[in-house]
Design a protein around this motif. Structure first.
Motif, PDB file in Angstrom:
ATOM      1  N   CYS A 292      -0.383  -6.698   2.687  1.00 49.64           N
ATOM      2  CA  CYS A 292       0.653  -6.118   1.825  1.00 49.64           C
ATOM      3  C   CYS A 292       1.127  -4.772   2.369  1.00 49.64           C
ATOM      4  N   ALA A 293       0.184  -3.965   2.858  1.00 43.91           N
ATOM      5  CA  ALA A 293       0.551  -2.657   3.403  1.00 43.91           C
ATOM      6  C   ALA A 293       1.484  -2.812   4.599  1.00 43.91           C
ATOM      7  N   MET A 294       1.182  -3.765   5.474  1.00 42.55           N
ATOM      8  CA  MET A 294       2.026  -3.972   6.646  1.00 42.55           C
ATOM      9  C   MET A 294       3.404  -4.501   6.251  1.00 42.55           C
ATOM     10  N   ALA A 295       3.448  -5.369   5.221  1.00 35.02           N
ATOM     11  CA  ALA A 295       4.740  -5.878   4.757  1.00 35.02           C
ATOM     12  C   ALA A 295       5.599  -4.748   4.202  1.00 35.02           C
ATOM     13  N   VAL A 296       4.991  -3.895   3.383  1.00 39.37           N
ATOM     14  CA  VAL A 296       5.733  -2.765   2.803  1.00 39.37           C
ATOM     15  C   VAL A 296       6.186  -1.798   3.890  1.00 39.37           C
ATOM     16  N   MET A 297       5.308  -1.531   4.876  1.00 38.95           N
ATOM     17  CA  MET A 297       5.674  -0.627   5.968  1.00 38.95           C
ATOM     18  C   MET A 297       6.819  -1.202   6.802  1.00 38.95           C
ATOM     19  N   MET A 298       6.792  -2.509   7.046  1.00 42.23           N
ATOM     20  CA  MET A 298       7.881  -3.132   7.807  1.00 42.23           C
ATOM     21  C   MET A 298       9.193  -3.047   7.039  1.00 42.23           C
ATOM     22  N   MET A 299       9.123  -3.171   5.726  1.00 39.44           N
ATOM     23  CA  MET A 299      10.335  -3.042   4.915  1.00 39.44           C
ATOM     24  C   MET A 299      10.917  -1.638   5.017  1.00 39.44           C
ATOM     25  N   GLY A 301      10.634   0.137   7.813  1.00 41.65           N
ATOM     26  CA  GLY A 301      10.906   0.403   9.217  1.00 41.65           C
ATOM     27  C   GLY A 301       9.857   1.281   9.868  1.00 41.65           C
ATOM     28  N   GLN A 302       8.629   1.330   9.297  1.00 44.60           N
ATOM     29  CA  GLN A 302       7.564   2.169   9.842  1.00 44.60           C
ATOM     30  C   GLN A 302       6.743   1.423  10.878  1.00 44.60           C
ATOM     31  N   THR A 303       5.994   2.173  11.686  1.00 46.55           N
ATOM     32  CA  THR A 303       5.144   1.603  12.729  1.00 46.55           C
ATOM     33  C   THR A 303       3.939   0.912  12.115  1.00 46.55           C
ATOM     34  N   THR A 304       3.616  -0.278  12.608  1.00 46.36           N
ATOM     35  CA  THR A 304       2.463  -1.021  12.092  1.00 46.36           C
ATOM     36  C   THR A 304       1.514  -1.408  13.222  1.00 46.36           C
ATOM     37  N   GLY A 305       1.355  -0.538  14.225  1.00 46.09           N
ATOM     38  CA  GLY A 305       0.490  -0.835  15.363  1.00 46.09           C
ATOM     39  C   GLY A 305      -0.982  -0.672  15.030  1.00 46.09           C
ATOM     40  N   LEU A 306      -1.844  -1.134  15.960  1.00 46.85           N
ATOM     41  CA  LEU A 306      -3.286  -1.072  15.756  1.00 46.85           C
ATOM     42  C   LEU A 306      -3.770   0.370  15.638  1.00 46.85           C
ATOM     43  N   ALA A 307      -3.153   1.273  16.392  1.00 40.86           N
ATOM     44  CA  ALA A 307      -3.558   2.688  16.336  1.00 40.86           C
ATOM     45  C   ALA A 307      -3.362   3.265  14.943  1.00 40.86           C
ATOM     46  N   MET A 341      -3.101   8.210   4.879  1.00 43.78           N
ATOM     47  CA  MET A 341      -3.210   7.661   6.228  1.00 43.78           C
ATOM     48  C   MET A 341      -1.963   6.891   6.657  1.00 43.78           C
ATOM     49  N   LEU A 342      -1.267   6.277   5.699  1.00 46.84           N
ATOM     50  CA  LEU A 342      -0.092   5.462   6.034  1.00 46.84           C
ATOM     51  C   LEU A 342       1.206   6.066   5.531  1.00 46.84           C
ATOM     52  N   GLY A 343       1.125   7.189   4.820  1.00 47.36           N
ATOM     53  CA  GLY A 343       2.330   7.902   4.382  1.00 47.36           C
ATOM     54  C   GLY A 343       3.131   7.197   3.313  1.00 47.36           C
ATOM     55  N   PHE A 344       2.463   6.470   2.412  1.00 44.49           N
ATOM     56  CA  PHE A 344       3.171   5.744   1.358  1.00 44.49           C
ATOM     57  C   PHE A 344       3.751   6.714   0.318  1.00 44.49           C
ATOM     58  N   THR A 345       4.984   6.447  -0.092  1.00 48.36           N
ATOM     59  CA  THR A 345       5.616   7.201  -1.171  1.00 48.36           C
ATOM     60  C   THR A 345       5.238   6.555  -2.511  1.00 48.36           C
TER      61      THR A 345
END
Length: 394
Positions: A292-299, A301-307, A341-345
């Protein structure tokens, strides 16, 4: 409404939010936006308290376990959780660019820009920052485990009960209204079609990953005791459905304990591992949170790399220790990490909560079913260790 489960309430809130967003005037949407602003501020205030209330007593109580068995069980549970998170990351990285491409993610980029403003806002400053709360929780938890004292541990257990009461009597009951407001606001902004498309595709992938991770867990457990892993999984179905209905690992402990014994786990081992794993083994929840976090980040336009995601997965396995028995406990414990860590608003956190709670029962069922496989592995390792000790004694 208490008999009306959380999942139906969440789904009803989403449906009502979409309907209201399509027909309601802006002033009504702004009323919901005002509630969302107040609720979001309170949630921000509560996050550090949730972190301390869950993590500190959870780590502290683990120090009172049975030594080697505690280490074995904890190590297996944490490894399983991390592997599940990495599996979710790999699957999302591979599939999301394709399955979410048609969802027009640009239309939901920066959703705050299209939302109506609340009539007023009230700032509810948290007593400390999220990272400070994490460090304090780890310090207190490890300290209590080291000194084996009862006074502070008892106080922290009471504090945990207070936090659980706040979640179960305030946050969880008001969440459907909060989600209703979020979806009403996004609908009037013309974003809902893309978001619901993302919801459906992410949900299907998560369920598939739950099945995959359970197959891996029971294949490993089955090899160690030379039993058919699929028959073992079938044996755990009562625990799966108990968790599906209660949405709580803790409430499912009696059923999980009985089924683990039927898998051949010794009574004393099952009696130790099952209650412990109900609080520290969250492979299904980790799959959901990472996906879910990666889906929201992709929406966004944020980076979703392993780092970016790997440190988050490592911390997630620790932060969710002793997540409460109330529905949605794992995502509540993870809100601080998502923010720092992921900068969620606030809006991204609300989307995460909605995504997570819409399938919380399936994640919990995956957690509980996997507890049987971990118990089998712990039982096998303990038996080998006892056999070696007996041989040396002879």
């Amino acid at each position: 409404m208490k008999k009306f489960g959380l999942l139906p309430r969440i789904l009803l809130a989403i449906a009502c939010g979409i309907g209201i967003g399509l027909i309601a005037p802006q002033w009504l949407i702004r009323i919901f936006a005002t509630f969302n602003s107040l609720f979001g501020s309170f949630l921000g205030f509560a996050i550090p308290l949730i972190i301390i209330g869950f993590i500190a007593p959870g780590i502290g109580s683990m120090g009172k376990g049975a030594g080697k068995m505690l280490g074995i069980t904890t190590g297996l549970a944490y490894s399983s959780t991390i592997v599940a998170g990495l599996l979710a990351f790999g699957s999302a990285t591979l599939l999301f660019p394709t399955i979410l491409k048609s969802s027009n993610m640009q239309s939901v980029s920066n959703p705050e820009d299209a939302l109506l403003e609340p009539f007023f806002q009230v700032e509810m400053a948290p007593v400390m920052g999220v990272m400070t709360a994490l460090l304090l929780a780890f310090t207190l938890g490890l300290g209590m485990a080291a000194i084996k004292g009862c006074t502070l541990q008892s106080m922290m257990e009471d504090f945990k009960e207070i936090v659980e009461k706040v979640i179960s009597t305030i946050i969880i009951p008001l969440l459907p209204i909060h989600i209703l407001g979020i979806f009403a606001n996004m609908t009037q902004g013309g974003q809902i079609a893309a978001i619901m498309s993302v919801f459906a595709k992410v949900f299907l992938m998560i369920i598939a990953l739950h099945i995959v991770v359970l197959t891996i867990q029971y294949s490993i457990a089955g090899m160690t005791i030379k039993r058919n892993p699929f028959k073992m999984m079938k044996q755990m179905l009562p625990a799966y459905f108990a968790a599906l209905g209660t949405q709580s690992s803790a409430s499912s402990i009696p059923v999980t304990l009985e089924q683990a014994k039927r898998l051949g786990v010794k009574d004393k081992v099952a009696g130790f591992t099952v209650p412990l794993l109900a609080t520290i083994h969250l492979s299904g929840s980790t799959i959901t949170l990472v996906s879910c976090a990666m889906a929201v980040m992709m929406m966004q336009g944020q980076t979703t790399g392993l780092a970016t995601l790997f440190p988050f997965i490592l911390m997630l396995g620790i932060t969710m220790i002793a997540a409460p028995g109330v529905p949605g406990g794992a995502v509540m414990a993870a809100l601080g990490l998502l923010e720092t860590m992921l900068g969620f608003t606030d809006t991204m956190l609300s989307l995460m909560i909605a995504l997570y709670l819409a399938q919380d029962c399936f994640g919990t069922a995956c957690n509980v079913t996997g507890d049987g496989a971990i118990s089998v592995l712990t039982n096998r390792i303990s038996s080998i260790s006892e056999s070696k000790i007996n041989k040396k004694a002879a």
